[in-house]
Design a protein around this motif. Structure first.
Motif, short mmCIF file in Angstrom:
data_model
loop_
_atom_site.label_atom_id
_atom_site.label_comp_id
_atom_site.label_asym_id
_atom_site.label_seq_id
_atom_site.Cartn_x
_atom_site.Cartn_y
_atom_site.Cartn_z
N LYS A 5 45.50 29.57 52.30
CA LYS A 5 44.21 29.19 52.89
C LYS A 5 43.39 30.45 53.17
CE LYS A 5 44.73 24.68 54.73
NZ LYS A 5 46.13 24.40 55.16
N ILE A 6 42.07 30.26 53.23
CA ILE A 6 41.23 31.41 53.58
C ILE A 6 41.23 31.51 55.09
CG2 ILE A 6 39.10 32.53 52.85
CD1 ILE A 6 38.20 29.73 51.87
N LEU A 22 33.23 29.72 48.46
CA LEU A 22 34.59 30.24 48.58
C LEU A 22 35.62 29.18 48.18
CD1 LEU A 22 34.64 32.40 51.82
CD2 LEU A 22 34.88 33.15 49.47
N GLU A 23 35.32 27.92 48.57
CA GLU A 23 36.26 26.86 48.25
C GLU A 23 36.42 26.70 46.74
OE1 GLU A 23 34.72 23.71 50.58
OE2 GLU A 23 35.69 24.52 52.38
N GLU A 28 39.64 27.40 41.83
CA GLU A 28 39.80 28.04 40.53
C GLU A 28 41.11 28.80 40.47
OE1 GLU A 28 37.00 31.19 38.90
OE2 GLU A 28 35.70 29.46 39.25
N LEU A 29 41.37 29.54 41.54
CA LEU A 29 42.58 30.34 41.59
C LEU A 29 43.81 29.45 41.59
CD1 LEU A 29 41.63 33.09 44.19
CD2 LEU A 29 41.83 33.35 41.74
N ARG A 30 43.72 28.36 42.36
CA ARG A 30 44.87 27.46 42.46
C ARG A 30 45.19 26.84 41.12
NH1 ARG A 30 43.65 24.65 48.23
NH2 ARG A 30 44.40 26.40 49.43
N ALA A 31 44.17 26.47 40.40
CA ALA A 31 44.35 25.82 39.11
C ALA A 31 45.17 26.71 38.18
CB ALA A 31 43.00 25.53 38.48
N LYS A 175 36.30 36.65 51.85
CA LYS A 175 36.25 36.76 50.40
C LYS A 175 37.33 37.72 49.90
CE LYS A 175 33.37 37.82 46.51
NZ LYS A 175 32.05 38.01 45.96
N ILE A 176 37.46 38.82 50.61
CA ILE A 176 38.46 39.80 50.21
C ILE A 176 39.85 39.19 50.33
CG2 ILE A 176 39.50 42.01 50.82
CD1 ILE A 176 36.76 42.94 51.73
N LYS A 177 40.02 38.39 51.38
CA LYS A 177 41.32 37.79 51.68
C LYS A 177 41.86 36.95 50.51
CE LYS A 177 44.11 37.86 55.20
NZ LYS A 177 43.83 37.54 56.57
#
Ligand code: SF4
Lengths: 207, 541
Positions: A5-6, A22-23, A28-31, A175-177
């Motif tokens: 999670k962010i 951000l979501e 995208e990253l999760r996919a 965002k960096i996180k």
């Protein structure tokens, strides 16, 4: 392995508005999925990075005074690990662009950006840097620094309050996180915008 | 002035108009040097500004003069030329040091050349800029001047253009600001200690500064040109952003000028409130100036203390005006809103607090042997130099030139209060440092006298929805935290001004740097700059 999670320590997630961007990024990253070792390392590195962002002191006008207030005792951005302001772009992670950018200054800003090491971020602080602000009708103002360099965070206001700036900083920390550190560009990503493009954008605006 | 008539009797060609202490003299263009020379020799020794004008069919300049002995008189010497292709006037750089930058500015904006001025580079815009932006027929199509992607060539910046105007005197052959063999160091535009984006080219001999060439325009926003297509209430917002540290005071100047033109009766309550806000702004500005100067010498603590005290004023502003740094408070006719119920209480709490802190600042820094070691004995500016450069404000007063507009020509509620104009004699860096702290004390005195006596009544006068200024010229000077800020409005009876000119006190302060730095160590350059406390966006406008 899922992307986490962010979450940042300084501010609750619910307190942020407009998280769409951000979501989407997280989705995208999760996919794509990430290797577990890499993900753990990512988390660790990003934890460190998001808590020690070093800004470049770059103030051209009025907004820079509010930036100074942010640095002084009352708003004190040292609380978030942002206080190591660097005078050399080579040591900085983020440009706080405080104040109007005009034609004569534009190449200087671009050069400073190019001199920074990756990963690097840009925060546009104040109406002037976003769109030209009060100087929209001027012949010498650049109508938004995103015409010259890519911008991560926009903070509106003329000048924005230091609190608004802290909000922007937190956004950047989030965002960096969630970024994948190992996939970030390593080479400096020099933006080439040719003259015609800029003219087109500028000309389009004036009509 | 009695002797004015006798002066003008020597100038048979001059047309003189005298209207409430402002004397306007129009002379033919080839007599301008003669006129100004005569005036200079007759005590008009302070050149406040040179205003370039475009009268559509001709181009002109207005020299704004005052006498240091009778500073309440104002003299506008005007001349014009019809040739728009190759306009030129005689230069007055040998009469006043300040003329150098003013003439370059006029050249930059209007393309007017000054004969015998060897340095006709552009002052703000890049040397390769096409067109003269303040001319009425300037084409602001962005395709003509696109955003440049390359830095300006340093050689371009230094090259002195050779200008062909049928010269009768030939000036010394000099083509570049610096000689080839000189060792030149760039300082700025992105440098934390230039107090903004100022670019200094410094020629060094070892550690010693030989010559300095300031380069402006990195924050030139074109405010004067923009003002010509804005209504008066809109222009007010731009003035705050000129010298943002004395924003409220600049705004006050434009309000006063427009009110004078409209012959508007401003309520006393508004005058009092404006004066208090102005003085609070001055305190805030001096605190920041003090903090920054100390930081330039390496004392970060002082900076943090200065900012801490300044926050108290920001709180007061926020409650009453709604903004912190940009108060946006004065409007034409009065102030935007009435004061907050807490205003008086908070201001009254602030005064003793600030007095206590001033003492602490003195203990912390003024008497500090290291600080004194840095400040003592350098950066001397004599009174004559200060007048010739036009260095007003605390810098001029530290050199013994009494130039406080609040005393010379009281505006708002300044005629109702007692305060002393702080003057020092020596004109050293230390004087410029101390005078700011002394002025804070004086400002506190002014606030103290006014805060309990704010008269009841309206806080603003009624104005029309569309403000049209009657035809004429309006001029207003105020004392901002850096010196004399002036606004000159030429109105043609429209809701937009025909020409607006702001006199920036900071521009002349950078010129001071040219005079006080040669011979000092390069390490002192930053601190000397700090002692002048200039604000770059005010220079560049
Ligand atoms: S946004 Fe407003 S305060 Fe900030 S630099 Fe621009 S004009 Fe100044």
């Amino acid at each position: 392995m899922e992307v986490g999670k962010i979450k940042i320590k300084n501010m609750k997630n619910e307190d942020f508005k407009d998280n769409e961007y951000l979501e989407k990024y997280v989705e995208e990253l999760r996919a794509n999925g990430v290797n577990i070792v890499v993900a753990k390392l990512n988390d660790l590195i990003n934890w460190g990075r998001s808590n020690s962002v070093w800004p470049l002191t770059f103030g051209t006008s009025c907004c820079a005074i509010e930036f100074m207030s942010l640095g002084a005792a009352r708003y004190d951005f040292a609380r978030f690990g942002w206080e190591v302001t660097r005078n050399s772009p080579r040591q900085a992670d983020v440009i706080f662009c405080c104040g109007t950018i005009v034609h004569k200054m534009a190449p200087v800003l671009k050069r400073l950006y190019d001199q920074m090491a990756e990963p690097k971020y840009v925060m546009a602080f104040g109406a002037c840097t976003i769109s030209g602000g009060p100087f929209k009708k001027s012949y010498h103002t650049v109508m938004g620094i995103d015409k010259i360099i890519p911008v991560d965070i926009y903070i509106p206001g003329c000048p924005p309050r230091p609190d608004a700036m802290i909000y922007g900083m937190m956004q950047l920390a989030r965002k960096i996180k969630i970024q994948e550190f190992f996939k970030l560009p390593k080479e400096p990503d020099i933006v080439e915008m040719n003259e015609n493009q800029i003219i087109e954008e500028k000309g389009g605006e004036n009509e | 002035m009695n002797n004015l008539d006798s002066i003008f009797s020597q100038l048979p060609f001059a047309e003189v108009v005298n209207k409430d202490n402002i004397v306007a003299v129009t002379v033919p263009k080839d007599k301008i040097y003669e006129t100004l020379n005569l005036l200079k020799n007759n005590n008009f020794d302070y050149l406040r500004d040179i205003v370039g004008m475009d009268y559509t069919n001709s181009l002109g300049v207005i020299y704004n003069l005052s006498s240091t002995q009778k500073p309440e008189y104002l003299l506008l010497v005007k001349t014009s030329i019809e040739d728009r292709e190759n306009p030129y006037f005689d230069s007055v750089i040998d009469l006043w040091d300040s003329a150098m930058l003013y003439e370059r500015e006029v050249h930059d904006f209007f393309g007017i050349t000054f004969k015998n001025n060897p340095d006709m580079r552009r002052l703000f815009l890049r040397q390769d800029w096409k067109g003269y932006p303040l001319r009425k027929d300037y084409d602001d199509n962005p395709n003509i001047n696109p955003v440049p992607l390359e830095n300006e060539d340093l050689d371009d910046m230094e090259q002195l253009p050779q200008i062909e105007v049928n010269q009768d005197k030939s000036f010394e052959e000099q083509h570049s600001v610096f000689q080839k063999e000189e060792y030149v160091v760039n300082f700025g535009p992105q440098h934390p200690a230039t107090h903004g984006v100022l670019h200094l080219r410094v020629s060094l001999d070892g550690e010693i500064i030989k010559k300095i060439d300031p380069n402006f325009g990195y924050i030139h926003r074109g405010i004067e040109k923009m003002s010509e297509c804005y209504t008066y209430p809109q222009i007010l917002h731009l003035t705050d952003r000129l010298d943002y540290l004395s924003g409220a005071i600049n705004r006050h100047a434009v309000c006063l000028a427009v009110e004078k033109g409209l012959e508007l009766e401003v309520p006393q309550r508004a005058h009092h409130i404006r004066t208090i806000i102005d003085e609070l702004t001055r305190v805030a500005s001096h605190l920041l100036g003090w903090g920054c100067m100390c930081m330039d010498m390496g004392a970060i603590t002082a900076f943090v203390y200065g900012m801490r005290d300044r926050e108290k004023i920001m709180d007061i502003f926020e409650e009453t005006c709604g903004g912190r740094l940009m108060a946006n408070y004065s409007v034409i006719g009065g102030v935007m809103a009435d004061i907050h119920p807490n205003f008086q209480k908070k201001v009254k709490e602030f005064i003793p607090y600030m007095r206590k802190m001033l003492k602490e600042h003195h203990i912390l820094f003024t008497g500090n042997p290291i600080a004194r070691g840095r400040m003592d004995g350098i950066g001397h500016l004599s009174r004559e130099q200060a007048i010739s450069i036009g260095a007003t404000g605390p810098v001029g007063r530290a050199s013994g030139w009494s130039n406080d507009t609040r005393k010379i020509q009281p505006y708002a509620a300044y005629d109702k209060v007692n305060f002393t104009e702080m003057l020092r004699k020596d004109g050293m860096t230390f004087d410029r440092y101390v005078i700011r702290l002394d002025e804070i004390e004086e400002s506190l005195k002014i606030i103290e006298q006014l805060v309990d006596n704010i008269p009841e009544g309206d806080f603003t006068a009624k104005t029309k929805a569309v403000i049209k200024l009657p035809e004429g010229e309006y001029f207003q000077r105020v004392e901002n935290a850096r010196g004399e800020f002036c606004v000159y409005i030429d109105s043609r009876g429209d809701k937009y001004p025909y020409r607006v000119k702001f006199r920036s006190p900071s521009l002349t302060l950078v010129n001071v740097l040219k005079h006080i730095t040669p011979g000092t160590k390069v390490a002192d350059l930053i601190m000397l700059g700090g002692s002048l406390d200039y604000v770059i966006p005010c220079i560049d406008r």
